[in-house]
Design a protein around this motif. Structure first.
Motif, mmCIF file in Angstrom:
data_model
loop_
_atom_site.group_PDB
_atom_site.id
_atom_site.type_symbol
_atom_site.label_atom_id
_atom_site.label_comp_id
_atom_site.label_asym_id
_atom_site.label_seq_id
_atom_site.Cartn_x
_atom_site.Cartn_y
_atom_site.Cartn_z
ATOM 1 N N MET A 1 0.834 -1.193 0.000
ATOM 2 C CA MET A 1 0.000 0.000 0.000
ATOM 3 C C MET A 1 0.875 1.252 0.000
ATOM 4 S SD MET A 1 -2.523 1.384 2.986
ATOM 5 C CE MET A 1 -1.250 2.344 3.772
ATOM 6 N N ALA A 2 0.651 2.124 -0.944
ATOM 7 C CA ALA A 2 1.423 3.361 -1.025
ATOM 8 C C ALA A 2 0.932 4.344 0.042
ATOM 9 C CB ALA A 2 1.288 3.967 -2.409
ATOM 10 N N LEU A 3 1.860 5.068 0.618
ATOM 11 C CA LEU A 3 1.496 6.073 1.617
ATOM 12 C C LEU A 3 0.918 7.292 0.912
ATOM 13 C CD1 LEU A 3 4.628 5.855 3.919
ATOM 14 C CD2 LEU A 3 2.378 4.907 4.325
ATOM 15 N N GLU A 4 -0.005 7.942 1.587
ATOM 16 C CA GLU A 4 -0.632 9.133 1.029
ATOM 17 C C GLU A 4 -0.662 10.240 2.068
ATOM 18 O OE1 GLU A 4 -4.507 8.171 -0.472
ATOM 19 O OE2 GLU A 4 -3.732 6.538 -1.729
ATOM 20 N N ILE A 5 -0.719 11.474 1.581
ATOM 21 C CA ILE A 5 -0.848 12.621 2.478
ATOM 22 C C ILE A 5 -2.122 12.426 3.305
ATOM 23 C CG2 ILE A 5 -1.284 15.112 2.516
ATOM 24 C CD1 ILE A 5 0.527 15.228 -0.031
ATOM 25 N N GLY A 6 -2.006 12.694 4.607
ATOM 26 C CA GLY A 6 -3.141 12.503 5.510
ATOM 27 C C GLY A 6 -3.081 11.187 6.266
ATOM 28 N N ASN A 7 -2.253 10.247 5.783
ATOM 29 C CA ASN A 7 -2.067 8.972 6.491
ATOM 30 C C ASN A 7 -1.185 9.195 7.716
ATOM 31 O OD1 ASN A 7 -3.301 7.744 4.312
ATOM 32 N ND2 ASN A 7 -1.562 6.481 3.751
ATOM 33 N N PRO A 8 -1.353 8.366 8.751
ATOM 34 C CA PRO A 8 -0.372 8.391 9.836
ATOM 35 C C PRO A 8 0.981 7.928 9.281
ATOM 36 C CG PRO A 8 -2.332 7.155 10.485
ATOM 37 C CD PRO A 8 -2.446 7.435 9.018
ATOM 38 N N ALA A 9 2.049 8.592 9.702
ATOM 39 C CA ALA A 9 3.389 8.168 9.287
ATOM 40 C C ALA A 9 3.692 6.834 9.966
ATOM 41 C CB ALA A 9 4.423 9.206 9.691
ATOM 42 N N PRO A 10 4.230 5.864 9.230
ATOM 43 C CA PRO A 10 4.561 4.583 9.853
ATOM 44 C C PRO A 10 5.573 4.767 10.995
ATOM 45 C CG PRO A 10 4.640 4.390 7.464
ATOM 46 C CD PRO A 10 4.498 5.852 7.776
ATOM 47 N N ALA A 11 5.280 4.115 12.113
ATOM 48 C CA ALA A 11 6.206 4.149 13.250
ATOM 49 C C ALA A 11 7.478 3.420 12.848
ATOM 50 C CB ALA A 11 5.575 3.473 14.456
ATOM 51 N N PHE A 123 9.610 12.742 3.261
ATOM 52 C CA PHE A 123 8.299 12.762 3.907
ATOM 53 C C PHE A 123 8.301 13.880 4.951
ATOM 54 C CE2 PHE A 123 9.011 8.529 2.347
ATOM 55 C CZ PHE A 123 7.788 8.169 1.803
ATOM 56 N N ILE A 124 7.307 14.758 4.874
ATOM 57 C CA ILE A 124 7.128 15.802 5.878
ATOM 58 C C ILE A 124 6.014 15.312 6.800
ATOM 59 C CG2 ILE A 124 6.642 18.243 6.307
ATOM 60 C CD1 ILE A 124 9.095 17.742 4.453
ATOM 61 N N ILE A 125 6.355 15.174 8.078
ATOM 62 C CA ILE A 125 5.437 14.609 9.073
ATOM 63 C C ILE A 125 5.092 15.722 10.068
ATOM 64 C CG2 ILE A 125 5.184 12.831 10.854
ATOM 65 C CD1 ILE A 125 7.489 11.307 9.285
ATOM 66 N N ASN A 126 3.803 15.929 10.300
ATOM 67 C CA ASN A 126 3.420 17.018 11.208
ATOM 68 C C ASN A 126 3.549 16.609 12.682
ATOM 69 O OD1 ASN A 126 1.037 15.688 12.001
ATOM 70 N ND2 ASN A 126 -0.282 16.912 10.688
ATOM 71 N N GLU A 127 3.215 17.549 13.550
ATOM 72 C CA GLU A 127 3.389 17.341 14.996
ATOM 73 C C GLU A 127 2.573 16.177 15.541
ATOM 74 O OE1 GLU A 127 3.809 21.799 14.134
ATOM 75 O OE2 GLU A 127 2.585 20.153 13.420
ATOM 76 N N GLU A 128 1.498 15.821 14.862
ATOM 77 C CA GLU A 128 0.652 14.703 15.307
ATOM 78 C C GLU A 128 1.060 13.379 14.671
ATOM 79 O OE1 GLU A 128 -1.279 17.733 14.242
ATOM 80 O OE2 GLU A 128 -0.731 18.246 16.295
ATOM 81 N N GLY A 129 2.130 13.386 13.872
ATOM 82 C CA GLY A 129 2.585 12.144 13.247
ATOM 83 C C GLY A 129 1.850 11.801 11.959
ATOM 84 N N ILE A 130 1.252 12.800 11.328
ATOM 85 C CA ILE A 130 0.515 12.599 10.065
ATOM 86 C C ILE A 130 1.378 13.076 8.902
ATOM 87 C CG2 ILE A 130 -1.573 13.244 8.766
ATOM 88 C CD1 ILE A 130 -2.111 11.532 11.312
ATOM 89 N N LEU A 131 1.338 12.330 7.795
ATOM 90 C CA LEU A 131 2.075 12.732 6.597
ATOM 91 C C LEU A 131 1.442 13.995 6.014
ATOM 92 C CD1 LEU A 131 2.604 9.254 4.927
ATOM 93 C CD2 LEU A 131 4.334 10.663 6.039
ATOM 94 N N GLU A 132 2.214 15.058 5.985
ATOM 95 C CA GLU A 132 1.731 16.343 5.505
ATOM 96 C C GLU A 132 2.112 16.567 4.042
ATOM 97 O OE1 GLU A 132 3.125 20.209 7.414
ATOM 98 O OE2 GLU A 132 1.363 19.617 8.587
ATOM 99 N N GLU A 133 3.258 16.019 3.655
ATOM 100 C CA GLU A 133 3.714 16.153 2.277
ATOM 101 C C GLU A 133 4.657 15.003 1.948
ATOM 102 O OE1 GLU A 133 5.749 19.380 -0.747
ATOM 103 O OE2 GLU A 133 5.392 19.966 1.322
ATOM 104 N N ILE A 134 4.641 14.594 0.678
ATOM 105 C CA ILE A 134 5.569 13.576 0.179
ATOM 106 C C ILE A 134 6.235 14.175 -1.053
ATOM 107 C CG2 ILE A 134 5.834 11.242 -0.739
ATOM 108 C CD1 ILE A 134 3.175 10.546 0.761
#
Length: 149
Positions: A1-11, A123-134
């Motif tokens: 599964m490809a990651l998308e903006i808005g997804n949680p960043a994988p731990a 990958f730009i990950i926001n403060e909540e751990g969500i992918l903001e930009e790829i």
């Protein structure tokens, strides 16, 4: 599964150049620039790392933590950091777990020969751990501008 903006960043957890284990969860509450690059001390990867180094104060001022990831060893990362005076940690992902979590270990082709390698991706990950930009089309010499745009 490809990651998308808005997804949680994988731990993830991986060792940095000093052998310290860093986890994505260590940076909760901070914005993270997680950049994957193919190899220490190669021309494109050096240009990219040095662009981030030269603009590091701007990245910090914008609230970012910078983490580089490649499949190189801790020792290789130590030499790269020392040679280029890099102010941020590099993660040694020799077992490719972080690459696989982010989908950056891919089949590549050079001179008709197929091989597995790192897709240069940030990958730009926001403060909540969500992918903001790829950022998939990384400009190694102007990478900071792509991040801070």
């Amino acid at each position: 599964m490809a990651l998308e903006i808005g997804n949680p960043a994988p731990a993830f957890e991986a060792k940095d150049q000093q052998g310290n284990i860093l986890k994505l969860s260590d940076f909760k509450g901070k914005k993270v620039v997680l950049y994957f690059y193919p190899k220490d001390n190669t021309p494109g990867c050096t240009a990219q790392a040095c662009n981030l180094r030269d603009n590091y104060d701007d990245l910090l001022a914008a609230g970012y933590v910078v983490l580089g990831v490649s499949s190189d060893s801790e020792k290789s990362h130590q030499k790269f950091i020392e040679k280029q005076n890099l102010p941020f940690p590099l993660l040694a992902d020799e077992d490719l777990k972080v690459h696989e979590a982010y989908g950056t270990w891919v089949e590549k082709s050079m001179y008709g020969r197929k091989y597995m390698g790192t897709a240069r991706t940030t990958f730009i990950i926001n403060e909540e751990g969500i992918l903001e930009e790829i950022i998939e089309k990384v400009n190694t010499k102007e990478h900071t501008k792509q991040i801070l745009k």
